[in-house]
Design a protein around this motif. Structure first.
Motif, PDB file in Angstrom:
ATOM      1  N   HIS A   4       0.870  -1.178   0.000  1.00 49.89           N
ATOM      2  CA  HIS A   4       0.000   0.000   0.000  1.00 49.89           C
ATOM      3  C   HIS A   4       0.909   1.230   0.000  1.00 49.89           C
ATOM      4  O   HIS A   4       1.344   1.676   1.048  1.00 49.89           O
ATOM      5  N   TYR A   5       1.242   1.736  -1.177  1.00 49.19           N
ATOM      6  CA  TYR A   5       2.146   2.884  -1.228  1.00 49.19           C
ATOM      7  C   TYR A   5       1.433   4.113  -0.669  1.00 49.19           C
ATOM      8  O   TYR A   5       0.387   4.523  -1.163  1.00 49.19           O
ATOM      9  N   MET A   6       1.997   4.669   0.389  1.00 52.63           N
ATOM     10  CA  MET A   6       1.390   5.808   1.056  1.00 52.63           C
ATOM     11  C   MET A   6       1.917   7.110   0.440  1.00 52.63           C
ATOM     12  O   MET A   6       2.916   7.665   0.888  1.00 52.63           O
ATOM     13  N   LYS A   7       1.249   7.575  -0.605  1.00 57.58           N
ATOM     14  CA  LYS A   7       1.712   8.782  -1.271  1.00 57.58           C
ATOM     15  C   LYS A   7       1.407  10.027  -0.452  1.00 57.58           C
ATOM     16  O   LYS A   7       2.280  10.860  -0.206  1.00 57.58           O
ATOM     17  N   ASN A   8       0.148  10.187  -0.043  1.00 54.78           N
ATOM     18  CA  ASN A   8      -0.279  11.385   0.683  1.00 54.78           C
ATOM     19  C   ASN A   8      -0.769  11.012   2.081  1.00 54.78           C
ATOM     20  O   ASN A   8      -1.572  10.086   2.239  1.00 54.78           O
ATOM     21  N   ILE A   9      -0.307  11.762   3.072  1.00 49.23           N
ATOM     22  CA  ILE A   9      -0.739  11.566   4.451  1.00 49.23           C
ATOM     23  C   ILE A   9      -1.161  12.917   5.015  1.00 49.23           C
ATOM     24  O   ILE A   9      -0.441  13.909   4.879  1.00 49.23           O
TER      25      ILE A   9
ATOM     26  N   ARG B  51     -16.671   9.705   8.092  1.00 44.67           N
ATOM     27  CA  ARG B  51     -16.835  10.145   6.705  1.00 44.67           C
ATOM     28  C   ARG B  51     -15.673   9.687   5.836  1.00 44.67           C
ATOM     29  O   ARG B  51     -15.873   9.222   4.704  1.00 44.67           O
ATOM     30  N   LEU B  52     -14.460   9.806   6.361  1.00 43.54           N
ATOM     31  CA  LEU B  52     -13.279   9.433   5.580  1.00 43.54           C
ATOM     32  C   LEU B  52     -13.198   7.929   5.348  1.00 43.54           C
ATOM     33  O   LEU B  52     -12.813   7.469   4.270  1.00 43.54           O
ATOM     34  N   ARG B  53     -13.570   7.152   6.352  1.00 47.08           N
ATOM     35  CA  ARG B  53     -13.504   5.696   6.181  1.00 47.08           C
ATOM     36  C   ARG B  53     -14.494   5.220   5.119  1.00 47.08           C
ATOM     37  O   ARG B  53     -14.224   4.241   4.405  1.00 47.08           O
ATOM     38  N   LYS B  54     -15.638   5.907   4.996  1.00 41.72           N
ATOM     39  CA  LYS B  54     -16.596   5.555   3.943  1.00 41.72           C
ATOM     40  C   LYS B  54     -16.004   5.794   2.560  1.00 41.72           C
ATOM     41  O   LYS B  54     -16.438   5.179   1.574  1.00 41.72           O
TER      42      LYS B  54
ATOM     43  N   VAL C 183       3.321  14.985   3.165  1.00 38.06           N
ATOM     44  CA  VAL C 183       2.520  15.171   4.363  1.00 38.06           C
ATOM     45  C   VAL C 183       2.052  16.622   4.464  1.00 38.06           C
ATOM     46  O   VAL C 183       2.799  17.551   4.169  1.00 38.06           O
ATOM     47  N   ARG C 184       0.807  16.785   4.893  1.00 33.12           N
ATOM     48  CA  ARG C 184       0.278  18.111   5.209  1.00 33.12           C
ATOM     49  C   ARG C 184      -0.397  18.068   6.574  1.00 33.12           C
ATOM     50  O   ARG C 184      -0.997  17.052   6.942  1.00 33.12           O
ATOM     51  N   VAL C 185      -0.292  19.184   7.284  1.00 31.60           N
ATOM     52  CA  VAL C 185      -0.876  19.294   8.615  1.00 31.60           C
ATOM     53  C   VAL C 185      -1.960  20.364   8.594  1.00 31.60           C
ATOM     54  O   VAL C 185      -1.720  21.490   8.138  1.00 31.60           O
ATOM     55  N   TYR C 186      -3.122  20.007   9.100  1.00 31.41           N
ATOM     56  CA  TYR C 186      -4.239  20.948   9.167  1.00 31.41           C
ATOM     57  C   TYR C 186      -4.611  21.167  10.634  1.00 31.41           C
ATOM     58  O   TYR C 186      -5.063  20.241  11.307  1.00 31.41           O
ATOM     59  N   ILE C 187      -4.365  22.380  11.105  1.00 28.63           N
ATOM     60  CA  ILE C 187      -4.731  22.758  12.467  1.00 28.63           C
ATOM     61  C   ILE C 187      -5.978  23.628  12.342  1.00 28.63           C
ATOM     62  O   ILE C 187      -5.910  24.769  11.889  1.00 28.63           O
ATOM     63  N   GLU C 188      -7.116  23.077  12.717  1.00 27.46           N
ATOM     64  CA  GLU C 188      -8.382  23.731  12.408  1.00 27.46           C
ATOM     65  C   GLU C 188      -8.561  25.077  13.098  1.00 27.46           C
ATOM     66  O   GLU C 188      -9.319  25.924  12.617  1.00 27.46           O
TER      67      GLU C 188
ATOM     68  N   ALA D 152      -6.753  27.273  10.274  1.00 31.98           N
ATOM     69  CA  ALA D 152      -7.385  27.353   8.955  1.00 31.98           C
ATOM     70  C   ALA D 152      -8.169  26.074   8.674  1.00 31.98           C
ATOM     71  O   ALA D 152      -7.845  25.009   9.203  1.00 31.98           O
ATOM     72  N   ARG D 153      -9.176  26.188   7.841  1.00 31.29           N
ATOM     73  CA  ARG D 153      -9.953  25.019   7.448  1.00 31.29           C
ATOM     74  C   ARG D 153      -9.081  24.080   6.616  1.00 31.29           C
ATOM     75  O   ARG D 153      -8.262  24.537   5.802  1.00 31.29           O
ATOM     76  N   PRO D 154      -9.244  22.785   6.787  1.00 30.76           N
ATOM     77  CA  PRO D 154      -8.466  21.842   5.982  1.00 30.76           C
ATOM     78  C   PRO D 154      -8.805  21.946   4.494  1.00 30.76           C
ATOM     79  O   PRO D 154      -9.910  22.366   4.116  1.00 30.76           O
ATOM     80  N   ASP D 155      -7.875  21.555   3.673  1.00 32.74           N
ATOM     81  CA  ASP D 155      -8.119  21.386   2.244  1.00 32.74           C
ATOM     82  C   ASP D 155      -8.726  19.992   2.083  1.00 32.74           C
ATOM     83  O   ASP D 155      -8.007  18.995   1.970  1.00 32.74           O
ATOM     84  N   TRP D 156     -10.047  19.926   2.090  1.00 33.28           N
ATOM     85  CA  TRP D 156     -10.711  18.623   2.130  1.00 33.28           C
ATOM     86  C   TRP D 156     -10.462  17.804   0.862  1.00 33.28           C
ATOM     87  O   TRP D 156     -10.515  16.565   0.899  1.00 33.28           O
ATOM     88  N   LYS D 157     -10.162  18.465  -0.249  1.00 33.42           N
ATOM     89  CA  LYS D 157      -9.854  17.712  -1.470  1.00 33.42           C
ATOM     90  C   LYS D 157      -8.592  16.875  -1.266  1.00 33.42           C
ATOM     91  O   LYS D 157      -8.536  15.704  -1.660  1.00 33.42           O
ATOM     92  N   PHE D 158      -7.576  17.494  -0.633  1.00 34.41           N
ATOM     93  CA  PHE D 158      -6.341  16.748  -0.365  1.00 34.41           C
ATOM     94  C   PHE D 158      -6.595  15.681   0.687  1.00 34.41           C
ATOM     95  O   PHE D 158      -6.123  14.539   0.560  1.00 34.41           O
ATOM     96  N   VAL D 159      -7.318  16.052   1.745  1.00 30.18           N
ATOM     97  CA  VAL D 159      -7.574  15.112   2.838  1.00 30.18           C
ATOM     98  C   VAL D 159      -8.295  13.873   2.325  1.00 30.18           C
ATOM     99  O   VAL D 159      -7.918  12.734   2.630  1.00 30.18           O
ATOM    100  N   GLU D 160      -9.339  14.083   1.528  1.00 29.40           N
ATOM    101  CA  GLU D 160     -10.149  12.961   1.072  1.00 29.40           C
ATOM    102  C   GLU D 160      -9.421  12.072   0.067  1.00 29.40           C
ATOM    103  O   GLU D 160      -9.808  10.915  -0.149  1.00 29.40           O
ATOM    104  N   LYS D 161      -8.355  12.601  -0.545  1.00 32.88           N
ATOM    105  CA  LYS D 161      -7.555  11.791  -1.469  1.00 32.88           C
ATOM    106  C   LYS D 161      -6.312  11.211  -0.794  1.00 32.88           C
ATOM    107  O   LYS D 161      -5.496  10.562  -1.450  1.00 32.88           O
ATOM    108  N   SER D 162      -6.174  11.457   0.507  1.00 36.46           N
ATOM    109  CA  SER D 162      -5.012  10.946   1.233  1.00 36.46           C
ATOM    110  C   SER D 162      -5.133   9.437   1.414  1.00 36.46           C
ATOM    111  O   SER D 162      -6.237   8.880   1.481  1.00 36.46           O
TER     112      SER D 162
END
Length: 476
Positions: free
Chosen positions: A15-20, A96-99, A57-62, A65-75
């Motif tokens: 499972h190549y972990m490209k984005n975290i 939501r992400l696990r779905k 890797v990207r870090v989102y501290i809510e 700032a609001r997370p970039d959900w496009k990146f998060v959901e493709k992680s």
């Protein structure tokens, strides 16, 4: 629930972990000081470790700032850091992400002590420190090695669906082996944000309401002075942000603290800075002088109570006389003091709350934070209140130091809630604001205006308490 497992576990590998992504959940709406966010160092440090291993890797501290959900959901993996009062929101994001097929890892104080609950929403739970466990877990997901059973502090499910808790892993002994947190990984990080710097972990004390010792141990672990100074030298080049030393007791080793502060002077670093310390710093005049000579310092001290019996109940290992003496000596060096108090001990009354503001004002404290005793999972007081059937509920969103979630002994829950808010408003009085402004102490004058405004909103937005449950709406 199992400790260890002889049954097979789900197969990972290739499972190549490209984005975290890392997400630090936003502060509760009831947090009066949420406009001054202090990021927890953990998510930034862990992301730096994984970045150094080649991951994107990207870090989102809510709170920033609001997370970039496009990146998060493709992680490929999303790591969520949460505390008790934010865990309901963390679970909603995780579900939501696990779905979407994203692997979710949850960590933080709450899930460390409630891992079975967290496993209803996550693929893995990292309990306690994640510096060793999380990189090992990512490697396991990618390659199938090391064996998942060998990863200390990890909770997961085996093929039978049983929850497995691996034995707790060892603490990181040498903190200098960890990389410096790379805040450039934080989404929309600004120079104006308060910059957290961690120079130690652990606490030698074990207050009944505190999670530091259960999470990080009863023994202090220190970074070297050279390591801390190396970080500060980098920080001063990148940012003019106020610095907050996030150690539970920045002056636990006074000799080391003096060397760090003297080093700050030597490199010309004199920012607005603050740190948590105990009243015993007043026993060292040399330390007080060095603190006074460094920029614009504020020491944050958990005085906790003006009630001697409450101090004993909290197991603070300090007396009211210690607190009074320390304030006088610290103020004599013109050092700002942020005083923290906890209301709701079994020996507290409404009068205790009201007299605290008289005490804080007469002693010249520069700012205060009044908190309601909150039995967080993992603390002594949580276990005691649970055993005594004193917990009113487990609506974790209300476990935010601003609500009453247990049955107080000598104060009605309604009174404890509202008197705490009123007492803090009384401290940040119009007289407080005018006195600060007249002395051209503009920072604390403005802070007083902000605090009084937020507290008034909190009082107005508080519903009447029913059956001891105070609902504070998200109007702050």
């Amino acid at each position: 629930m199992q400790v260890g497992s002889s049954l097979p576990v789900p197969t990972y590998g290739e499972h190549y972990m490209k984005n975290i992504s890392f997400i630090e959940i936003r502060s509760p709406d009831s947090n009066i000081f949420r406009r001054f966010p202090i990021p927890r160092v953990g998510a930034v440090l862990l992301s730096t470790i994984l970045k150094n291993q080649g991951h994107n890797v990207r870090v989102y501290i809510e709170d920033i700032a609001r997370p970039d959900w496009k990146f998060v959901e493709k992680s490929d993996i999303v790591c969520i850091s949460t505390i008790t009062s934010t865990v309901h929101y963390a679970y909603a994001i995780a579900d939501r992400l696990r779905k979407l097929g994203v692997i979710v890892v949850i960590g933080g104080a709450h899930t460390t002590f409630m891992p079975d609950e967290a496993m209803g929403h996550a693929d893995f739970v990292v309990r306690g420190e994640g510096d060793i466990a999380l990189p090992a877990l990512v490697e396991y997901i990618e390659t199938g090695l090391p064996p998942v059973e060998s990863i200390g502090g990890l909770t997961y499910r085996n093929l039978a669906g049983d929850i497995v808790h691996n034995p707790q892993g060892e603490f990181v002994k040498d903190l200098d082996t960890l990389p410096l947190p790379d805040f450039k990984l934080v989404h929309r990080w600004k120079n104006s944000n308060i910059l957290p710097v961690a120079t130690s972990r652990g606490c030698a004390f074990n207050c009944r309401f505190c999670l530091v010792s259960p999470m990080f141990g009863r023994k202090y672990r220190f970074r070297s002075v050279e390591s801390v100074m190396g970080e500060l030298k980098i920080r001063v080049k990148l940012s003019n942000s106020p610095i907050f030393f996030v150690d539970d007791n920045f002056a636990a080793n006074r000799k080391r603290t003096k060397l760090i502060l003297q080093g700050m002077n030597e490199i010309g670093l004199k920012p607005r800075w603050s740190a948590m310390v105990r009243p015993d710093i007043a026993k060292d005049p040399e330390l007080l002088k060095i603190i006074a000579d460094t920029g614009k310092p504020t020491v944050c001290i958990g005085f906790e109570s003006i009630n001697p019996e409450s101090l004993k109940e909290y197991e603070k290992k300090q007396t009211l006389e210690d607190n009074i003496t320390s304030i006088k000596k610290i103020k004599a060096h013109d050092i700002k003091i942020h005083g923290m108090f906890v209301f709701g001990a079994d020996t507290d009354t409404v009068d205790t709350i009201k007299r605290t503001t008289d005490f804080a004002t007469s002693m010249g404290l520069d700012s205060v934070q009044y908190m309601i005793l909150t039995p967080l999972p993992g603390t002594k007081i949580y276990d005691e209140f649970k055993a005594q059937d004193r917990l009113l509920h487990t609506d974790w969103a209300k476990y935010d130091i601003h609500h009453v979630v247990y049955k107080p002994a000598m104060i009605a829950a309604h009174d404890l809630h509202f008197e705490t808010l009123r007492a803090m408003r009384d401290f940040y009085s119009l007289d407080y604001i005018l006195r600060r402004m007249s002395r051209l102490d503009l920072f604390y004058g403005a802070f007083g205006v902000y605090s009084r405004t937020m507290i008034n909103k909190a009082i107005k937005s508080s519903d009447a308490c029913v059956d001891g449950l105070c609902n504070l709406k998200s109007a702050i």
